[in-house]
Every structure is written in structure tokens, then in C-alpha cells.
Design an enzyme around this catalytic site. Structure first.
Site, PDB file in Angstrom:
ATOM      1  N   ASP A 428       0.860  -1.172   0.000  1.00  0.00           N
ATOM      2  CA  ASP A 428       0.000   0.000   0.000  1.00  0.00           C
ATOM      3  C   ASP A 428       0.901   1.229   0.000  1.00  0.00           C
ATOM      4  O   ASP A 428       2.100   1.129   0.277  1.00  0.00           O
ATOM      5  CB  ASP A 428      -0.889  -0.028   1.244  1.00  0.00           C
ATOM      6  CG  ASP A 428      -1.784   1.189   1.340  1.00  0.00           C
ATOM      7  OD1 ASP A 428      -2.276   1.644   0.301  1.00  0.00           O
ATOM      8  OD2 ASP A 428      -1.982   1.689   2.464  1.00  0.00           O
ATOM      9  N   ASP A 997      -1.175  -0.908   6.222  1.00  0.00           N
ATOM     10  CA  ASP A 997      -1.374  -0.376   7.568  1.00  0.00           C
ATOM     11  C   ASP A 997      -2.834  -0.152   7.916  1.00  0.00           C
ATOM     12  O   ASP A 997      -3.130   0.224   9.051  1.00  0.00           O
ATOM     13  CB  ASP A 997      -0.631   0.959   7.716  1.00  0.00           C
ATOM     14  CG  ASP A 997      -1.300   2.077   6.931  1.00  0.00           C
ATOM     15  OD1 ASP A 997      -1.418   3.176   7.462  1.00  0.00           O
ATOM     16  OD2 ASP A 997      -1.717   1.830   5.781  1.00  0.00           O
ATOM     17  N   ASP A1001      -6.353  -2.874   3.730  1.00  0.00           N
ATOM     18  CA  ASP A1001      -5.250  -3.746   3.313  1.00  0.00           C
ATOM     19  C   ASP A1001      -5.379  -5.160   3.873  1.00  0.00           C
ATOM     20  O   ASP A1001      -4.540  -6.008   3.583  1.00  0.00           O
ATOM     21  CB  ASP A1001      -3.908  -3.155   3.761  1.00  0.00           C
ATOM     22  CG  ASP A1001      -3.672  -1.766   3.216  1.00  0.00           C
ATOM     23  OD1 ASP A1001      -3.969  -1.554   2.032  1.00  0.00           O
ATOM     24  OD2 ASP A1001      -3.202  -0.899   3.964  1.00  0.00           O
TER      25      ASP A1001
END
Length: 1366
Positions: A428, A997, A1001
Site C-alpha cells: 500500500d 497499515d 489492506d
């Protein structure tokens, strides 16, 4: 222990085998089915709950509120525990062997197989019992927590377990909700309360919940006892953020949603108490239905080990088949002296029935050769992995983040070695590569752009010719008030100056949209300096903070009102408090990608404010204002190119009648029990049309420290990094450019000068070639200056060919001479020409590779030396790469979208994507097959990716992606992230790692072979779903290149050694079969065979699995190419297994035959020949010495622990045989060792046999290291004279931190509960603050501490470290 009730669990598949790292040119069949994930539907139907009426609810048979997270109870522990153990194929195999050993055909005592199996099962069951006991203790603590329940018109304190559906309860401030409750009333005005959901999703920001106005009065004891109502709601499900239901009270039906529900595990904040009705209890609460097992993931090594075990079993059957055939042929009447026909009580050797002899011999030999499969392998590997995780990874200070007091955390030990074989990393962007510290940076209002700041990317992209320009940019005075989340500098909008702008009315709408359209909660004093914002995301907080700095200070919220303190609106200098009535909130979700509010001004004006992604906002804009639309789009592209995150703002004035008509539909949709979310989205579409564009915001999110260097190192290690982000294409591209900047410079001064240090990295961004550095002097002042300007770059090598060094007075170095001079310097075999003319800057020409330039001031005899090391960095995306861009932001697609036909849009985009994929795939194959293949990169947005993941196009996308050096997917949804990850893992059979995080995700993390969560600012959802947790992206270097590579290398050696030593042991027994007429007689004593794996060869292999290492930490990171050996699986493949098998055959032949030969030549002092048990004892002694010394030859590091374990194992054998040979007088081994030690042959053999047996292996290893060395062996030779700074194979955790940091680290390392099943979903595995309190240590309370729910009162102790000490 109570049996756990049934609960909904989510199961995820893991796995996927590693493949080669070579370029993929061939097409992957599109017929291959690659599952990419799906959504589980909710349970059908609904439930009816009668409030405050237990008798009416009795017939429904709702579950009680007691929870059990245990796996067993007293009755089921033994059968269920044994079932769990025998699900392992190895344990089932040894159970079968143990059963066979009780039969007459077994040549060995049952003890030989039963005792080792019993020990393994006992240890495993004790471990299971201990873990389950800890779960039971947690359950008892939670179930006995007190809560106030309405009983007989008064509040009575009862334990949580006593609650039933429909009960009325009272929860006080800071208390935890005991079940899923319908909020009836609160002590706060307007029926609101504040809750913290840290135990659910890790988010510490407060959330607001509002009771229905009809039930506000039921807050007192008298009123609460009178409440009667009927709740009609959905069946229990695991969706934390949705709820569908109605409340029927006083013949009125009221819709219920998530805002009226408080969930078990959440805590009450800033509210004296609330009154609620129990809706879901126990295992039917949403949080308990989310208590899922971590997806089962098995490492590639473990799966390959299964294949090796299967191969060993096939070899076992082969050996048994050879022996059985030999036995059936051997039995014959001519061997009359064996009396085979007389001993007919056993048909095993009856020459009249050879078929029976054949069958019985197979069972006999299976029992005899059973040690070929090591029973202690799995136990040893599990123990090694556990220690690697808990003692090495968790305690590594190199992965400890001081600022957040967060150490690394291995949440599973099953995947340690998988960390050393990762080939693809899916990352990400926001919060993972960046800091997630959002700052309002620029904006566009009514077609006018505002903001003078320069981002990191822009700074590298601006061509400046001298230091003064850069200093001017860096030191330009800012008119903005310093505020967290606000880094805006433009006097045209500050301090009310916006009123003088030609678009002042649009500016006002812009600021009010920022101040009103959000879900932020204010906390603290209602003053700009002291008020803090609790936001669901840093973006929202930054936007509200920006509104405050522009003079629109949002300071109070109720469920129906928003209060804003507006400055300079009507008149300069005036301040007025304005309230806005919030009529409807159309919430943000990943599908809508926008948020809207309908508000009413005090003057009656009805306005819809909307903010969201530009793609969805532009689709809903009305006709007209094309110029502003086009200009704003250009501004957004510019902001994206600068690496900024953009958001569009729009509004719409509403007609009262139209609004009332729409609101009725909204209320009906909100009351629906089925598909409520879908109906709400459909209703929202009706009003979010014909919007007027206000402008857009641009928020900066800077890269984390060390990210560029980390990605460069991982790229050198052969790891391909894909970025999957929700940002727009331009932002994603420029972040990819920024990830690895062109040049890094390090300057070191041999003697003190004005400059103390120069910060990294340097900035070099195409098409500008300036080198910019920051110098820090002793006083802390920072000066930014141009070090040099790159004049040209070698396009093939990507290295600079010439660099103009600009002398500056800040460097305090004389770099000019009185006359023209030529210098030549050679370093590391690279020649550098340096030409300097009088009074002119020097020109440095770099030939190839890293170089060092040495400046010498000849006037100063003391000489100042400046070393400038240039390292050419590879970028994620650079201008030398061939870029394949597949975007939906094209004129052709926009024209089709403007026509508004969804079917036509879908067909057109799919055709475009198909055409582009086929074209790029053909082009990629042509480039890669060329003489000098060019690196490729692929950039694709989420809309095109949706069609590219279609089964008909999936294989082309996969082939094209695998041939690219880097892939960037932008504007992708959480589901698409998981689909892309699963596509590579399953479709390409590659080992993948996903790192993120946030909650978006989680799917990607669970879809990969390895999931890594970052402890960021978006809660702890990613960490809670991950396999490993770290605080910063840069820690991936240590996690993969150090711990991962070491774990892979160590476990490969462990598994290989087990395979080798057991095969060698079994083959010596197999050779003896040929001397016994294939009768299956034992060569070794039963106890020798039993303890061979458990005692005599067990400890050394564990030490190797823990402490062995080829190179140290610094060399592992200095030579990241070493990691490729793990990616290629160089240390455990069929070639390695085959070589070990040949070595085992050779050594078993040497050990057996040398020992047998000694039986004919060796005589005792009494003149007797050595007997069978004497020879077997000698052979076993030599075998133990040989296999232990062979392990020493496998070690790259030899410490005192290696020597102690190997020497101790050999010594244990002698101690055992000394005692065993005199205690068991009825055994054939009685006094055998003493007889052997009285002969010279024994001492000759225990020296000669190991030497001859290991000689071949020694020669092979020597030639292999000399002619075909591994990469790590080359590095060892280069640095063989350097001392290892770590020693003993352990990580250096010395005094690298300050005393305060060490104190923080000590807090983080306090005892922690390891059970993941404590009754609450997404529990953090760390209970540091709780245990610190129990031990009397004052530690900062962490947001995700879950043990507070247990309401355990800590013992009152004086703080140990809380006071300051002189």
C-alpha cells in the site's frame, strides 16, 4: 473448560509454491482457474427481540452471554487433542508403526516406537492444555465482569454471563459493553454518547452514537424499568459496521442503523452512563463472530518437506520390498540346519508358503526401518521457529521504532523461513510507504490555484542554478499559522484576505464544505489552541484543520447540529458562531468513494455538500462551467504530479419540496430490513446529481524515513515491488519516481570543519539533473545548497558521466588552485579523472560504478579530506524504463462516459483494456527477446483493472505484469488489492508478501503467502490480520534480508541434516539385512534405536537451527544479492536431497563394513572374537560420532554452543552405554562397551571410521566451495579477516539506544499474553500496559489494550520508574 459454541468463522486459503525468478515469456493458460475472492452473504431472515421481557424471549432460545474461547473441555480434551495430533501424517505413521511393533512379526520391542511417540504426544498435549487453560482464565475473567441490569425496577450488579437477549442494562463511563446493545438513552443531551472501538478495529478516535429521540427519556431507573418495545433486526452476522433493524415502540415503527448500536468490546467515553437493550449475546455478538482463526498458511519449505517425507516413505517401501523378495527367495529346505519347517508356530519363514513369507516380511521390515522418517523433526522445527520468532525477531532493536515505542512482532512462527524466499512485495502507499501525516498543502477554488509550497517531488524537479534560489525556497517566510495538519502558505486566503478575491463567494462555499461535510468529533476546550479533532482518517482531520485556519472553526457537534465559528465573513475582524442543522449524512464507503451531508442554514437555505474522488464527483456534475471543470482537472493533474492527494468538493442548493420527496425515500430505505446499504446508495444517487464544482484540495503525505533506500536494497535482492494504492495515477507515478532518487551522497570529514554532517538522500528527478543536499552545522541550523549539476548521464548504464562540483563557502573547503591541475585517483579498480582549472569548479568524470573523489588543499599542510561516494540508485520507475500505461482517463473513454449508457461504457472500456493488454504484451515479448532488453513498467488504474481481471484477460495481464520490473496499480479497491495478490500467488506460483497499515489492506495481507502489518495511524486492523508486524516500511530490510534469510538457511540445514542422519542410520540396518538372510533381525539394540533421534543427535541440530549464520547483519544488508539464493530455493531442492542421499549411502557403507571387518580381525584380551552386539555397539558409536561431526562441517558459524552440544551429545552416548551395559544383564549389550574398550581395535575404529566416512564429504565441500561457490561463500572469503561484531549468532542488542529509549524498549518487552482467542475479535497480542501496571510500573496506556475490559483492579504499588532520580 467449556466447549466453545459454534461461531461464524472466515477461512482463507494460503500457500502457493515458489517458482523460478527468470523472465516469464510464455503465456499462462487462461483456462486455469484462479479464485480471486468473494463476499459471504449474511444469514437470511430476521429476529424479533422483546425488550425487558424474558418470558417472551424464552421460546426463541437465544444464546446466553457467556463466551468460551477454549478448544477443549474435560471430556473432549483427550479424544479431541489426540485427533488433532494424529491429523499430522507423521504422527499417524508412527502410530501405525507402534501398533505393528506389538505384533509377532515385529523384530523390535514396542518400547522402541511407543516411547518416542508418547513423548512427542505428551509434550504437544501439555502445550495445548496450557494454552487452553490460559484461554479459560481469560474467559472466566470476562464472563464474571460486573454490569448493572434492570431487575424488579432497580439496577442490580450481575456478571456478564447472566445477561440474556432483551435485558435492559446500564454501562458507566470507561466501562465495556457486555453485549451488542441498542442504545436507548444517555446522560448527554440529545441522546448521544461517545465510544472507543480500539478493541474492534484498533482505532482510538472517538465515535458518536445517538439514541432514537423516542427513547431519550428512559435514562432514569424508574423510566428504564417501564420500557417495553419490540426489536426486529437482522440475524447475527460478522459485519462490524452495518446493522439493519426497526424498533416498534408504542405502535410506532422506527428505523435502526449502526448509529444506534454499541458493540461488545467497545468502551464508553465522555458519558456518565448509557441505558441499552441487549440485542445479541455471547457468541452471536458481532465481535465474537469476527473471532476467526488466522488463515492457515504453510511455508514452501514445509510443503516441500512433505514431498521429501513422501519420498522417504517410498524409499522405505522399496527397501522393504527388496528385503521381502530376498526373504521369500532365501527360505529353502536346503537350509535344513535352520529348522525352518520345524518352527511352524510362525509362518514368517515357512518355505512351503513363500507368499505369506513375502507379506509378513514387508511388515517386519517396515517396523525395522521405520526410523528413516524422523519423529522428532516436526518438534525440533517447531521449537526452532518459535525461538526464532520470540527471541530474535521480537527482540531486534534494529526493528524497534523509538518514536512510537513499537518493537517488531512475529504473530506466527510458521512462516519464518518463508521470509527468506519472497519474490514479490505488494505494498500500500498511504501510511505504508508514506507517513500518513496529512498536511493541507494546496487547493483550487473556482478555477484558481492557491498555495506556494514546494513538495519533496517538486523540489527535486525544479531546475535551480545556484544555492541562493534553493535557500530562498527553503527559507521563505510562511504566513501560515503553524498547526498540525496544515502546511499552507498563500496570503491570498489567510487572515480573511479571501474576501478580496474575485471568487469570494466560491471561497466561502469551499471553507464551509470543509467545516461541515465530515464526521470529525471535537474534543477539549472550545478554543482553536486547545481543541483536538478525533477523525476517522488523517485526511479528514487535515481538512477540518484547514477550515479552522481559514477562519471557519468547527468546535462543536451534536447528532443534528454542527457549530462553526466563522471569522471575516460579513466584515473584516468580526467573529460569529453559526449553527448548521445536519439533516442527512450520506456516508463514505469504498463503493461510493464520496461523502455528502444535507444541511440547513439558519436562514432556511438547504444545501448538499459533497466531497470525494474526482472520478465520482465529475460524473455527477451538472451542465455548464466547463472552463472551471477543465481548469480544476488540470490543477488536480499538477497536484498529482507533485505527489499530492486530491479530493473534489461540490455543492447543490436544494428545493424544499424536492428534498421532502427525496427524504421520504431515504427514510424508507433506512427502515428496510433487507439490502439496506444497497437501497441507501440508490437513494443517494437520486440527490447527488447536477452538482456545482467548488474546487479541489491537495494534501501532502511525505515518504517515511528510509523508504527509498529500503526499496533500492530490496530491488537488488531480486524482490519485485508492486504498489497498490487508492491514489490517482499521477500521484502514484510520482511517488514511484520519488521512491528511489537518483543519487545518494555521503561526506565525511577527517578533521573538524563548519559542517558536521550532510543529510541523505540527495535529490535527482527527471528531467532536471541538480544535486541538492542539506548541511547541518553544530548549532542545528540547516542550509540547503546545490552541490553540483549533472551534465550528462550514460543512458545504458544509468550512471552519471560528469558532475560539476560547485564550491560553496558553507563547505569551508578550498577546492580551487592557482593553476590548472590534473588529478587521477583510483579506488576499487575504478579510475577517476579530475581536472580543475584556476578559479573554476572542478569537473568529475565517473567511469563506471561507485567512485571516490579526493579533494586535497595543498596550501594547508594539515589537509582537509572530503570523500563523496556516489551510488547510482535504481528507481521503481524511471525515464529509461519502457512504460505501459492503461488508464481510463482518456478522451475516448470520457466521451463514452458522457453519453451515460452503462452497458456501452463497460463494453468500450473492456475492449480498450483488451486491446492495450494484447498490444503491450506483444511489445514486451519483442523487447525482452532483443539483444539488450529494456526494463518495463506497468501502470494501470482501478477501473481498467476491473476489466483486466476478467477471466478472459487475466492470463495476459499476469504475463505482462510478471515481465515488468515494477507495477503500479492506482485507484484500486481493497478487493482488487486482494485479487491482484492472489493472482500472482496462485496464478504465477510465486511467493508473495503484502504489507499495509489499514483496514483496506486486510484482504491483501491475508491473500499473500506472508502478511506484514504496519502499526500506523489507521488503527491496528492490518496488524491484527498480519503474520508479522513492524512499525516502519524500512524494517523490511532486517525482516527479510536478515531474519528471513537466516531462518531459511538454518531450517534448510536442519531439515537436510534430519534427512541425512536418519537415512544413514537406516541404511546401516539395511546392509545388515543381507547378512541375516533377509530375516529382519535387529542390528542395533532397541534403546539405541529409540534414543538416536531423541538424545544422541537432537540438541546439536537445534543449536544450528538457532545460531548458525553464513554472514553477519551488516554483510547481509551490504550484499542484498545474497537473498536471491533463497528466492531460487538453492539450499533445499532435489539436487541437495540427492547429494545428501549419496553421502548417506557412502557413509553407511563405510560405517557398517568397517565395523563388520573388525569382527573378524578384532580379538578380546581373552582371545575371543567380537560378537554381534559388540560390533553393533562399535558401529553405533562410530555412527553417532560421524553424524555429529558431519553437522559441524555443515555449520558456517562455530560457537561454544556448537562445541558443547556436539561434544555433549557424543558424551551422553558413552554415559548411556556405560550404565546400560551393566544394568540390563539380560540384554545382548551386557558389558559390551567394556569389552570393546579393552581392545585396540575399538580406539582405532572410532578414529578411523569417522575420518574415512567424512573424507568424501570433505572433498566434495572443498571442490564445491572452490569451483562452484555459493554467493555467501564468496562474501565469506572477501571478509574472512574481519571480526564478526555480533558473535554467537545472536542479534546485537547492545547499548545502541539512549537510556530513555532503553527504558521504553523495556516497557515494550514486558510479559505479554500470547493467546489470540481472548473473546474479542482483532485482539492485539500485546498487553504491555496491563502487565506493567500489575508489576507496579507506570507505562503509557496503549490504545489497543484489551485487558481493561476485564475490570481487573491492579495491585497498588509505588511506581518503580515513575519518579525522577538524580
Amino acid at each position: 473448560m467449556s466447549e466453545r459454541k459454534s461461531a461464524s468463522k472466515s477461512k482463507h486459503s494460503g500457500g502457493g509454491a515458489a517458482g523460478g525468478s527468470q523472465t516469464v515469456l510464455e503465456s499462462i493458460s487462461s483456462s486455469r482457474n484462479v479464485p480471486l475472492g468473494h463476499v459471504h452473504p449474511q444469514a437470511p431472515g430476521h429476529r424479533t427481540v422483546f425488550c425487558n421481557d424474558r418470558e417472551a424471549n424464552y421460546l426463541a432460545k437465544f444464546l446466553g452471554n457467556a463466551v468460551s474461547t477454549t478448544k477443549y473441555n474435560l471430556i473432549t480434551f483427550l479424544p479431541k487433542g489426540l485427533y488433532e495430533q494424529f491429523r499430522r501424517v507423521a504422527n499417524l505413521y508412527f502410530l501405525t508403526i507402534s501398533c505393528l511393533s506389538f505384533t509377532p512379526v515385529s523384530p523390535v520391542s514396542p518400547v522402541t516406537n511407543v516411547i518416542p511417540l508418547s513423548i512427542v504426544l505428551f509434550v504437544s498435549l501439555v502445550k495445548e492444555a496450557f494454552e487452553d487453560w490460559k484461554r479459560l482464565q481469560n474467559d472466566m475473567t470476562i464472563n464474571n465482569s460486573p454490569v448493572d441490569m434492570m431487575q424488579e425496577k432497580s439496577w442490580e450488579s450481575v456478571p456478564w454471563r447472566s445477561l440474556e437477549v432483551g435485558d435492559i442494562v446500564r454501562v458507566k463511563q470507561d466501562g465495556f459493553f457486555p453485549a451488542d446493545l441498542l442504545l436507548l438513552a444517555t446522560t448527554n443531551p440529545d441522546g448521544i454518547c461517545y465510544i472507543e472501538t480500539a478493541n474492534l478495529d484498533g482505532e482510538t478516535n472517538l465515535k458518536i452514537r445517538k439514541a432514537l429521540e423516542k427513547t431519550w427519556d428512559y435514562v432514569t431507573e424508574e423510566k428504564a424499568s417501564e420500557f417495553k418495545g419490540q426489536i426486529q433486526c437482522e440475524q447475527p452476522n460478522n459485519s462490524l459496521y452495518t446493522f439493519t433493524g426497526n424498533l416498534v415502540v408504542e405502535k410506532q415503527t422506527l428505523p435502526l442503523g449502526p448509529n444506534q448500536i454499541v458493540l461488545r468490546g467497545c468502551s464508553l467515553r465522555n458519558t456518565e452512563y448509557i441505558v441499552g437493550a441487549v440485542v445479541f449475546t455471547g457468541h452471536e455478538t458481532k465481535v465474537m463472530m469476527n473471532t476467526m482463526n488466522v488463515p492457515s498458511k504453510r511455508s514452501t519449505l514445509e510443503r516441500k518437506l512433505d514431498k521429501v517425507i513422501a519420498t522417504l516413505f517410498a524409499l522405505l517401501l522399496t527397501l522393504c520390498l527388496i528385503g521381502a523378495i530376498g526373504s521369500s527367495l532365501f527360505v529353502n529346505v536346503r537350509y535344513y540346519y535352520l529348522q525352518l519347517q520345524i518352527n511352524v508356530e510362525s509362518e514368517q519363514f515357512n518355505p512351503e508358503n513363500r507368499l505369506v513369507v513375502f507379506v509378513l516380511s514387508i511388515f517386519t521390515l517396515i517396523t525395522l526401518y521405520s526410523p528413516i522418517i524422523p519423529i522428532s523433526l516436526y518438534v525440533s522445527v517447531e521449537m526452532i521457529k518459535f525461538i526464532q520468532s520470540t527471541k530474535f525477531i521480537n527482540n531486534d532493536l534494529r526493528m524497534y521504532h523509538t518514536e512510537t515505542n513499537t518493537p517488531a512482532l512475529a504473530r506466527t512462527s510458521n512462516l519464518n523461513e518463508e521470509l527468506g524466499q519472497v519474490e514479490y512485495v505488494f505494498s500500500d502507499k498511504t501510511g505504508t510507504l508514506t507517513r500518513n501525516l496529512m498536511e493541507f498543502f494546496k487547493c483550487s477554488i473556482g478555477g484558481e490555484t492557491y498555495g506556494n509550497g514546494v513538495t519533496e517531488i517538486e523540489l527535486g524537479g525544479v531546475a535551480r542554478q545556484n544555492a541562493a534560489d534553493i535557500e530562498e525556497v527553503q527559507q521563505r517566510p510562511s504566513s501560515a499559522t503553524p498547526d498540525k495538519g496544515f502546511n499552507f502558505d498563500d496570503a491570498r486566503l489567510m487572515s480573511g484576505a479571501w474576501r478580496n478575491e474575485p471568487n469570494a463567494d466560491m471561497c466561502k462555499e469551499f471553507f464551509r464544505c470543509l467545516a461541515i461535510c465530515h464526521t470529525v468529533l471535537p474534543e477539549g476546550e472550545e478554543t482553536p489552541d486547545k481543541l483536538k479533532y478525533q477523525a476517522a482518517s488523517p485526511d479528514e482531520a487535515a481538512l477540518v484543520t484547514a477550515a479552522k485556519n481559514f477562519g471557519f472553526f468547527f468546535y462543536r457537534r451534536t447528532p443534528t447540529m454542527v457549530y462553526v465559528r466563522e471569522s471575516h465573513v460579513e466584515k473584516m475582524g468580526t467573529v460569529q458562531d453559526v449553527s448548521y442543522e445536519i439533516l442527512n449524512v450520506l456516508e463514505f464507503n469504498s463503493t461510493r468513494k464520496r461523502q455528502s451531508v444535507v444541511c440547513r442554514y439558519n436562514n432556511g437555505r438547504l444545501v448538499l455538500y459533497c466531497k470525494g474522488a474526482d472520478t465520482v464527483i465529475y460524473e455527477r456534475l451538472g451542465d455548464g462551467n466547463d472552463e472551471i471543470k477543465n481548469i480544476t482537472r488540470v490543477h488536480m493533474e499538477q497536484y498529482g504530479e507533485a505527489g499530492l492527494r486530491t479530493l473534489c468538493l461540490a455543492y447543490k442548493d436544494l428545493n424544499e419540496d424536492d428534498y421532502e420527496t427525496w427524504n421520504e425515500k431515504f427514510i424508507n430505505a433506512k427502515s428496510a430490513l433487507r439490502d439496506r446499504e444497497k437501497k441507501l446508495d440508490e437513494v443517494a444517487e437520486l440527490i447527488e446529481t447536477d452538482l456545482i464544482l467548488i474546487g479541489c484540495t491537495a494534501i501532502e503525505d511525505k515518504l517515511q524515513e528510509g523508504v527509498p533506500a529500503c526499496i533500492e536494497t530490496l530491488a537488488k535482492a531480486g524482490i519485485k515491488i508492486w504498489v497498490l494504492t487508492g491514489d490517482k495515477l499521477e500521484t502514484a507515478i510520482n511517488i514511484a519516481y520519488e521512491l528511489l532518487k537518483g543519487l545518494y551522497v555521503e561526506m565525511k570529514f577527517e578533521r573538524p570543519s563548519k559542517i558536521q554532517s550532510i543529510s541523505l538522500p540527495m535529490i535527482l528527478t527527471p528531467p532536471y539533473k541538480n544535486l541538492i543536499a542539506q548541511a547541518h552545522n553544530g548549532s542545528g541550523k540547516t542550509t540547503c545548497f546545490v552541490l553540483g549539476m549533472l551534465s550528462r548521464v550514460d543512458p545504458k548504464l544509468g550512471v552519471p558521466q560528469a558532475l560539476c562540483i560547485c564550491p560553496t563557502r558553507e563547505l569551508a573547503i578550498q577546492s580551487t588552485s592557482d593553476s590548472t591541475s590534473n588529478h587521477r585517483h583510483t579506488w576499487n579498480n575504478h579510475q577517476v579523472d579530475y581536472r580543475q582549472e584556476s578559479g573554476t569548479p572542478g569537473v568529475l568524470r565517473l567511469r563506471k560504478g561507485p567512485v571516490v573523489l579526493q579533494f586535497v588543499n595543498h596550501k594547508d599542510r594539515l589537509c582537509n579530506f572530503v570523500y563523496i561516494l556516489f551510488v547510482v540508485a535504481c528507481k521503481l520507475i524511471n525515464n529509461e524504463m519502457k512504460q505501459f500505461v492503461i488508464s481510463s482517463e482518456t478522451d475516448a473513454i470520457r466521451d463514452v462516459e458522457n453519453r451515460g449508457d452503462p452497458v456501452e461504457i463497460a463494453q468500450f472500456i473492456k475492449e480498450v483494456v483488451s486491446t492495450e493488454l494484447q498490444k503491450y504484451h506483444a511489445e514486451a515479448l519483442t523487447i525482452l527477446k532483443g539483444s539488450s532488453p529494456q526494463k518495463l513498467s506497468l501502470l494501470i488504474d482501478g477501473k481498467c483493472l476491473m476489466y483486466a481481471l476478467d477471466p478472459s484477460l487475466r492470463s495476459i495481464l499476469l504475463n505482462l505484469s510478471l515481465n515488468c520490473s515494477s507495477v503500479v496499480c492506482c485507484r484500486v479497491s481493497p478487493l482488487q488489492k486482494a485479487q491482484v495478490t492472489r493472482l500472482v500467488r496462485i496464478g504465477a506460483n510465486k511467493i508473495t508478501l503484502s504489507i499495509g497499515d489499514g483496514a483496506n489492506d486486510v484482504g491483501m495481507i491475508q491473500a499473500a503467502n506472508i502478511g506484514v502489518g504496519i502499526s500506523g495511524l489507521e488503527g491496528m486492523q492490518a496488524v491484527m490480520a498480519s503474520d508479522f508486524a513492524i512499525a516502519q516500511f524500512r524494517f523490511l530490510i532486517d525482516l527479510l534480508l536478515v531474519h528471513g534469510r537466516w531462518s531459511y538457511l538454518r531450517l534448510c540445514k536442519v531439515v537436510s541434516y534430519f534427512f541425512y542422519k536418519n537415512l544413514t542410520f537406516t541404511l546401516t540396518q539395511f546392509w545388515y539385512t543381507f547378512h541375516t538372510g533377509y530375516s529382519g533381525q535387529r542390528f542395533y539394540d532397541d534403546w539405541c534405536q529409540s534414543l538416536y533421534n531423541v538424545i544422541f543427535t537432537a540438541l546439536p541440530v537445534v543449536i544450528v537451527g538457532l545460531l548458525d549464520k553464513d554472514v553477519g547483519v551488516e554483510l547481509s544488508k551490504k550484499y542484498p544479492q545474497l537473498y536471491k539464493e533463497g528466492v531460487n530455493n538453492s539450499f533445499f531442492n532435489w539436487k541437495v536431497v540427492g547429494i545428501l542421499a549419496l553421502i548417506s549411502v557412502y557413509q553407511s557403507v563405510i560405517v557398517y563394513n568397517f565395523a563388520v571387518i573388525s569382527s573378524t580381525a578384532g580379538l578380546t584380551p581373552l582371545g575371543k572374537m567380537l560378537g554381534h552386539w559388540d560390533i553393533s555397539t562399535m558401529a553405533f558409536t562410530c555412527l553417532v560420532i560421524t553424524v555429529n561431526l558431519r553437522l559441524l562441517m555443515m555449520c558456517s558459524t562455530v560457537t561454544r554452543w556448537h562445541n558443547i552440544s556436539i561434544g555433549g551429545s557424543i558424551l551422553l552416548w558413552f554415559i548411556f552405554i556405560f550404565i546400560y551395559a551393566i544394568v540390563f544383564v539380560d540384554k545382548g549389550t551386557y558389558f559390551s562397551i567394556y569389552v570393546l574398550m579393552s581392545t585396540i581395535y575399538f580406539y582405532l575404529m572410532i578414529i578411523l571410521i569417522p575420518i574415512v566416512a567424512l573424507l568424501c564429504d570433505f572433498i566434495y565441500q572443498g571442490f564445491q566451495r572452490w569451483l562452484y561457490p555459493y554467493d555467501y561463500q564468496i562474501v565469506q572469503e572477501i571478509h574472512r579477516d574481519e571480526a564478526d561484531p555480533i558473535g554467537a549468532g545472536l542479534l546485537d542488542i547492545g547499548n545502541q539506544l539512549s537510556p530513555e529509549d532503553e527504558r521504553k524498549y523495556a516497557f515494550a518487552m514486558l510479559p505479554r499474553e500470547k493467546s489470540k482467542h481472548t473473546g474479542f475479535a482483532f485482539d492485539s497480542p500485546g498487553y504491555e500496559s496491563f502487565f506493567a501496571t500489575q508489576q507496579g510500573v507506570v507505562a503509557p496506556q496503549k490504545a489497543w489494550d484489551v485487558v481493561r475490559r476485564a475490570s481487573m483492579k491492579p495491585k497498588e504499588k509505588k511506581p518503580l520508574l515513575g519518579d525522577d532520580h538524580d
